[in-house]
Design a protein around this motif. Structure first.
Motif, mmCIF file in Angstrom:
data_model
loop_
_atom_site.group_PDB
_atom_site.id
_atom_site.type_symbol
_atom_site.label_atom_id
_atom_site.label_comp_id
_atom_site.label_asym_id
_atom_site.label_seq_id
_atom_site.Cartn_x
_atom_site.Cartn_y
_atom_site.Cartn_z
ATOM 1 N N ALA A 48 0.829 -1.207 0.000
ATOM 2 C CA ALA A 48 0.000 0.000 0.000
ATOM 3 C C ALA A 48 0.862 1.255 0.000
ATOM 4 O O ALA A 48 0.563 2.230 -0.703
ATOM 5 C CB ALA A 48 -0.937 -0.004 1.205
ATOM 6 N N GLU A 49 1.944 1.242 0.763
ATOM 7 C CA GLU A 49 2.804 2.429 0.780
ATOM 8 C C GLU A 49 3.524 2.612 -0.551
ATOM 9 O O GLU A 49 3.675 3.743 -1.030
ATOM 10 C CB GLU A 49 3.817 2.358 1.917
ATOM 11 C CG GLU A 49 4.645 3.635 2.005
ATOM 12 C CD GLU A 49 5.452 3.752 3.281
ATOM 13 O OE1 GLU A 49 6.599 4.220 3.201
ATOM 14 O OE2 GLU A 49 4.947 3.377 4.356
ATOM 15 N N ILE A 50 3.962 1.525 -1.153
ATOM 16 C CA ILE A 50 4.633 1.624 -2.453
ATOM 17 C C ILE A 50 3.718 2.288 -3.479
ATOM 18 O O ILE A 50 4.129 3.187 -4.222
ATOM 19 C CB ILE A 50 5.081 0.231 -2.941
ATOM 20 C CG1 ILE A 50 6.268 -0.268 -2.103
ATOM 21 C CG2 ILE A 50 5.448 0.267 -4.422
ATOM 22 C CD1 ILE A 50 6.638 -1.712 -2.364
ATOM 23 N N VAL A 51 2.466 1.858 -3.522
ATOM 24 C CA VAL A 51 1.511 2.421 -4.485
ATOM 25 C C VAL A 51 1.298 3.909 -4.227
ATOM 26 O O VAL A 51 1.297 4.726 -5.163
ATOM 27 C CB VAL A 51 0.168 1.661 -4.416
ATOM 28 C CG1 VAL A 51 -0.930 2.440 -5.130
ATOM 29 C CG2 VAL A 51 0.316 0.286 -5.039
ATOM 30 N N VAL A 66 7.217 11.136 3.895
ATOM 31 C CA VAL A 66 7.643 10.467 5.123
ATOM 32 C C VAL A 66 6.743 9.251 5.276
ATOM 33 O O VAL A 66 5.525 9.389 5.421
ATOM 34 C CB VAL A 66 7.521 11.392 6.345
ATOM 35 C CG1 VAL A 66 7.807 10.620 7.634
ATOM 36 C CG2 VAL A 66 8.468 12.576 6.217
ATOM 37 N N GLY A 67 7.335 8.058 5.212
ATOM 38 C CA GLY A 67 6.532 6.841 5.220
ATOM 39 C C GLY A 67 6.862 5.934 6.378
ATOM 40 O O GLY A 67 8.023 5.829 6.787
ATOM 41 N N LEU A 74 13.016 13.641 0.524
ATOM 42 C CA LEU A 74 12.805 15.088 0.382
ATOM 43 C C LEU A 74 11.982 15.651 1.539
ATOM 44 O O LEU A 74 11.142 16.535 1.359
ATOM 45 C CB LEU A 74 12.106 15.398 -0.952
ATOM 46 C CG LEU A 74 12.793 14.896 -2.232
ATOM 47 C CD1 LEU A 74 11.922 15.196 -3.450
ATOM 48 C CD2 LEU A 74 14.171 15.523 -2.396
ATOM 49 N N GLN A 75 12.241 15.155 2.749
ATOM 50 C CA GLN A 75 11.395 15.516 3.884
ATOM 51 C C GLN A 75 11.538 16.965 4.329
ATOM 52 O O GLN A 75 10.742 17.451 5.141
ATOM 53 C CB GLN A 75 11.654 14.591 5.080
ATOM 54 C CG GLN A 75 13.039 14.718 5.700
ATOM 55 C CD GLN A 75 14.021 13.726 5.121
ATOM 56 O OE1 GLN A 75 13.902 13.344 3.959
ATOM 57 N NE2 GLN A 75 14.974 13.303 5.922
ATOM 58 N N LEU A 83 2.670 9.241 5.424
ATOM 59 C CA LEU A 83 1.869 8.054 5.108
ATOM 60 C C LEU A 83 2.062 6.958 6.152
ATOM 61 O O LEU A 83 3.192 6.611 6.496
ATOM 62 C CB LEU A 83 2.277 7.489 3.739
ATOM 63 C CG LEU A 83 2.335 8.462 2.556
ATOM 64 C CD1 LEU A 83 2.914 7.755 1.336
ATOM 65 C CD2 LEU A 83 0.955 9.024 2.252
ATOM 66 N N ASP A 84 0.969 6.434 6.642
ATOM 67 C CA ASP A 84 0.998 5.217 7.456
ATOM 68 C C ASP A 84 -0.037 4.275 6.843
ATOM 69 O O ASP A 84 -1.239 4.449 7.051
ATOM 70 C CB ASP A 84 0.665 5.520 8.914
ATOM 71 C CG ASP A 84 0.865 4.301 9.815
ATOM 72 O OD1 ASP A 84 1.060 3.192 9.275
ATOM 73 O OD2 ASP A 84 0.824 4.454 11.046
ATOM 74 N N PRO A 85 0.407 3.307 6.051
ATOM 75 C CA PRO A 85 -0.546 2.469 5.306
ATOM 76 C C PRO A 85 -1.503 1.686 6.190
ATOM 77 O O PRO A 85 -2.661 1.490 5.825
ATOM 78 C CB PRO A 85 0.350 1.545 4.483
ATOM 79 C CG PRO A 85 1.689 1.603 5.151
ATOM 80 C CD PRO A 85 1.802 2.963 5.750
#
Length: 204
Positions: A48-51, A66-67, A74-75, A83-85
């Motif tokens: 989900a995070e990759i997408v 920021v995942g 580039l934060q 993102l927190d999937p």
């Protein structure tokens, strides 16, 4: 502050795209592993995070990310997506509905929009700076609670509190009307919708 509607639109599409993956793997008995800190991670978290990352990078290559799973890119840029999937991975991995996908956009370090998305139940809270919070498109608002003794409170788990914080939490829990556990990010949506009053978490 005016928030560009194209950012809101992208956030919604991120929720839809990640939600398809999260639903597909929900209540699957495979694809659950552990991070180095021994907390669980699922294949749904990673996919989900990759997408979501790919979608952001295609449309806004100068935006930071920021995942939870994929680290930071580039934060320090003006616009940064956080993102927190799957917030509530333990719940997700054990088949509980008490989890959600968290998507937010910061401008200069200030959050200008955020989403809590529960893709299995198809429940979504959207907050945009300067606009009413919505639940599945309808405006919602927190309720008034003038007395602590009337308040309903949620926490993720009593085990999250340590040492002095555990004592402080126990004092607070003894004063509210009801102290409940297990919602993770969904609890914040319930506050926004006026169903509960307090979220108490460790270090928050």
């Amino acid at each position: 502050m005016h928030v560009n509607e194209t950012y809101v639109d992208l956030a919604g599409r991120l929720a839809e795209a990640s939600g398809k993956i999260v639903r597909r793997h929900f209540r699957s008995l495979s694809g659950v592993g552990e991070k180095q800190d021994s907390t669980p991670v699922t294949i749904a978290d990673k996919e989900a995070e990759i997408v979501m990352r790919e979608m952001i990078q295609v449309e806004y290559p100068d935006h930071g990310i920021v995942g939870e799973e994929g680290g930071n890119t580039l934060q320090n840029n003006e616009f940064v997506w956080v993102l927190d999937p799957i917030d509530g991975t333990k719940n997700y991995a054990s088949g509980s509905y008490q989890f959600g996908t968290l998507i937010s956009l910061l401008k200069g370090g200030t959050c200008i929009l955020g989403i809590i998305n529960q893709p299995v139940l198809k429940e979504r809270w959207l907050g945009v700076r300067g606009q009413p919070t919505t639940f599945n498109g309808d405006p919602v608002q927190a309720r008034t609670c003038d007395e602590l003794t009337h308040a309903w409170m949620y926490s993720s788990s009593p085990d999250m509190f340590r040492l002095d914080d555990k004592k402080k939490f126990a004092r607070l829990a003894s004063r509210v009307k009801h102290s409940l556990f297990g919602t993770d990010c969904i609890g914040y949506g319930l506050v926004a919708s006026g169903f509960t009053d307090i979220i108490c978490e460790d270090q928050m």
